[in-house]
Design a protein around this motif. Structure first.
Motif, short mmCIF file in Angstrom:
data_model
loop_
_atom_site.label_atom_id
_atom_site.label_comp_id
_atom_site.label_asym_id
_atom_site.label_seq_id
_atom_site.Cartn_x
_atom_site.Cartn_y
_atom_site.Cartn_z
N THR A 102 40.28 11.82 -42.40
CA THR A 102 40.80 13.17 -42.55
C THR A 102 40.70 13.68 -43.99
OG1 THR A 102 43.03 12.28 -42.88
CG2 THR A 102 42.41 12.94 -40.64
N ASP A 103 40.11 12.90 -44.90
CA ASP A 103 39.96 13.38 -46.26
C ASP A 103 38.80 14.38 -46.34
OD1 ASP A 103 38.12 11.32 -45.76
OD2 ASP A 103 37.95 10.83 -47.87
N GLY A 104 38.81 15.22 -47.36
CA GLY A 104 37.75 16.22 -47.49
C GLY A 104 37.93 17.32 -46.47
N PHE A 105 36.80 17.87 -46.01
CA PHE A 105 36.87 18.90 -45.00
C PHE A 105 35.67 18.82 -44.08
CE2 PHE A 105 34.87 20.77 -48.71
CZ PHE A 105 33.74 21.38 -48.20
N PHE A 106 35.79 19.46 -42.94
CA PHE A 106 34.73 19.54 -41.94
C PHE A 106 34.19 20.96 -41.95
CE2 PHE A 106 37.35 16.15 -40.40
CZ PHE A 106 36.54 15.31 -39.67
N THR A 107 32.92 21.12 -41.65
CA THR A 107 32.36 22.42 -41.37
C THR A 107 32.40 22.60 -39.87
OG1 THR A 107 30.89 22.31 -43.28
CG2 THR A 107 30.29 23.86 -41.53
N CYS A 108 33.03 23.67 -39.42
CA CYS A 108 33.14 23.94 -37.99
C CYS A 108 32.04 24.93 -37.58
CB CYS A 108 34.51 24.52 -37.66
SG CYS A 108 34.76 24.82 -35.90
N LEU A 109 31.27 24.55 -36.59
CA LEU A 109 30.22 25.40 -36.06
C LEU A 109 30.60 25.84 -34.64
CD1 LEU A 109 27.13 23.26 -37.18
CD2 LEU A 109 28.10 25.28 -38.33
N GLY A 153 25.33 12.72 -43.86
CA GLY A 153 26.53 12.39 -44.62
C GLY A 153 27.59 13.48 -44.64
N GLN A 154 27.29 14.66 -44.09
CA GLN A 154 28.24 15.77 -44.07
C GLN A 154 29.00 15.77 -42.75
OE1 GLN A 154 28.52 17.84 -46.88
NE2 GLN A 154 27.14 16.27 -47.66
N LYS A 155 30.30 16.10 -42.82
CA LYS A 155 31.14 16.11 -41.63
C LYS A 155 31.16 17.49 -40.98
CE LYS A 155 34.51 14.66 -44.17
NZ LYS A 155 35.82 14.22 -44.67
N PHE A 156 31.00 17.50 -39.65
CA PHE A 156 31.01 18.72 -38.88
C PHE A 156 31.88 18.57 -37.64
CE2 PHE A 156 26.99 18.81 -41.12
CZ PHE A 156 26.82 20.14 -41.47
N VAL A 157 32.32 19.71 -37.13
CA VAL A 157 32.91 19.80 -35.81
C VAL A 157 32.14 20.89 -35.08
CG1 VAL A 157 34.94 20.42 -34.46
CG2 VAL A 157 35.23 19.13 -36.56
N ALA A 158 31.58 20.56 -33.93
CA ALA A 158 30.94 21.55 -33.07
C ALA A 158 31.99 21.98 -32.05
CB ALA A 158 29.71 20.94 -32.39
N LEU A 159 32.27 23.26 -31.99
CA LEU A 159 33.31 23.82 -31.13
C LEU A 159 32.69 24.70 -30.07
CD1 LEU A 159 36.30 24.80 -30.53
CD2 LEU A 159 35.86 26.58 -32.25
N ASN A 160 33.03 24.46 -28.81
CA ASN A 160 32.63 25.36 -27.73
C ASN A 160 33.69 26.46 -27.64
OD1 ASN A 160 30.18 24.37 -26.79
ND2 ASN A 160 31.18 22.79 -25.57
N GLY A 161 33.51 27.50 -28.43
CA GLY A 161 34.50 28.57 -28.50
C GLY A 161 34.23 29.75 -27.60
N GLY A 162 32.99 29.88 -27.13
CA GLY A 162 32.66 31.00 -26.26
C GLY A 162 31.66 31.94 -26.89
N PRO A 163 31.39 33.05 -26.21
CA PRO A 163 30.32 33.97 -26.63
C PRO A 163 30.72 34.99 -27.70
CG PRO A 163 31.25 34.72 -24.58
CD PRO A 163 31.92 33.40 -24.90
N GLN A 164 31.96 34.97 -28.17
CA GLN A 164 32.44 36.03 -29.06
C GLN A 164 31.72 36.09 -30.40
OE1 GLN A 164 34.23 33.72 -27.52
NE2 GLN A 164 36.17 34.51 -26.78
N PHE A 165 31.29 34.96 -30.94
CA PHE A 165 30.71 34.93 -32.27
C PHE A 165 29.32 34.31 -32.24
CE2 PHE A 165 35.35 34.54 -32.92
CZ PHE A 165 35.57 35.76 -33.53
N LYS A 166 28.44 34.83 -33.07
CA LYS A 166 27.07 34.33 -33.18
C LYS A 166 26.81 33.95 -34.64
CE LYS A 166 25.96 35.48 -28.93
NZ LYS A 166 26.20 34.48 -27.94
N PHE A 167 25.90 33.03 -34.85
CA PHE A 167 25.49 32.66 -36.20
C PHE A 167 24.64 33.78 -36.79
CE2 PHE A 167 25.87 28.48 -34.07
CZ PHE A 167 26.85 27.94 -34.87
#
Length: 160
Positions: A3-10, A58-72
């Motif tokens: 849990t140290d540092g941070f994650f990039t959430c996609l 080496g980078q931490k990520f979380v892939a989230l199935n959030g739905g169609p509301q937001f696009k990259f």
């Protein structure tokens, strides 16, 4: 994962697990982590994937199935510093396969719509060179490229 540092959430629309598996296959020093699933109390289909933790290069990520509301979009991108043409070619090919698309100046979008900059690792040094003519020549060469050409960038920098 710690849990140290941070994650990039996609944020994905049902593709979190597929995307995490893809990124882990593309980059060294990568692994899949924990998977969480929607419960009866959440807005997604019960039992379907909510999040996938993964490490890519080496980078931490979380892939989230959030739905169609937001696009990259290109407002956020990931830079991959590459030592040579072979490395640039590798990442360019992997990240544009199956629906990804190349863009200008080493930028591309992968099949999930995530923006990447596949960059020659000398570019930060070149762009900070005190000689403005070297910088200008190299920048002019880069602006005419899609996938970066290391030999052409080195020649422009050298004035050849």
């Amino acid at each position: 994962m710690t849990t140290d540092g941070f994650f990039t959430c996609l944020w994905f629309d049902g593709q979190a697990e597929e995307a995490a598996e893809f990124y882990v296959s593309v980059f060294k020093n990568s692994s899949l982590g924990r998977v969480s699933r929607y419960t009866d109390s959440a807005p997604g289909e019960t039992g379907s994937v909510l999040t996938v933790e993964f490490t890519a290069n080496g980078q931490k990520f979380v892939a989230l199935n959030g739905g169609p509301q937001f696009k990259f979009n290109e407002a956020i991108s990931f830079q991959i510093l590459c030592a040579d043409q072979a490395e640039i070619d590798h990442y360019w090919a992997k990240l544009t396969e199956n629906g990804g698309e190349g863009g200008p100046c080493g930028w591309l979008k992968d099949r999930f719509g995530v923006s990447w900059q596949v960059v020659y690792d000398r570019m930060p040094e070149i762009l900070h060179d005190p000689d403005p003519e070297k910088v200008d020549r190299t920048m002019k060469a880069m602006m005419g490229m899609g996938k970066l050409d290391v030999a052409a960038l080195d020649k422009a920098y050298a004035g050849e």
